[in-house]
Write an enzyme that holds these catalytic residues in place. Sequence first.
Site: not given
Ligand code: AMP
Length: 137
Positions: A30, A86, A93, A99, A101
């Site tokens: 992440d 999420n 989300q 995805h 975490h």
């Molecule tokens: P969520 O809020 O559960 O949708 O989490 C999305 C996660 O994706 C967040 O923790 C971001 O930091 C991560 N994220 C978004 N874009 C990227 C990316 N290009 N590379 C790595 N992590 C990402």
Amino acid sequence: MSECTFCKIVNGEIPSYKVYEDRYILAFLDRNPVHEGHTLVIPKKHSETILDTDDETLRKLVVATRKISKAIYKSLKLKGFNIGINQFKVAGQAVPHLHIHIMPRHENDGLRLWPSREYESELEKMKVLEKIRKLLK
Ligand code: AMP
Ligand code: ZN
């Protein structure tokens, strides 16, 4: 071409720091970790939440998450970790591609879980139970 950020990562259009990859699953760091090693595990096949993901993909995702969690837990000598998903915007989300975490945890690391409350009455509890159970019959 997909507009989905995580599909773009799967296709190599956006770079990522890969932790693990097989035919069905990809895991990468992440970019904004809660602690170092915070990893996202995704199915390569696009779906938005667990609700529109087929059973087989979900199984593969969970089994891969366990395997990757074990490696993170051991290699980083963690005391524990949180697994989180999420689901939908209102639940936080931000990326509409399923995805999981894996979030490393340490003793007294200051992270807090979600707040909780008591049920206000037995009635409130019974009403919600009834609604949910109705759809599980
Ligand atoms: P969520 O809020 O559960 O949708 O989490 C999305 C996660 O994706 C967040 O923790 C971001 O930091 C991560 N994220 C978004 N874009 C990227 C990316 N290009 N590379 C790595 N992590 C990402
Ligand atoms: Zn996608």
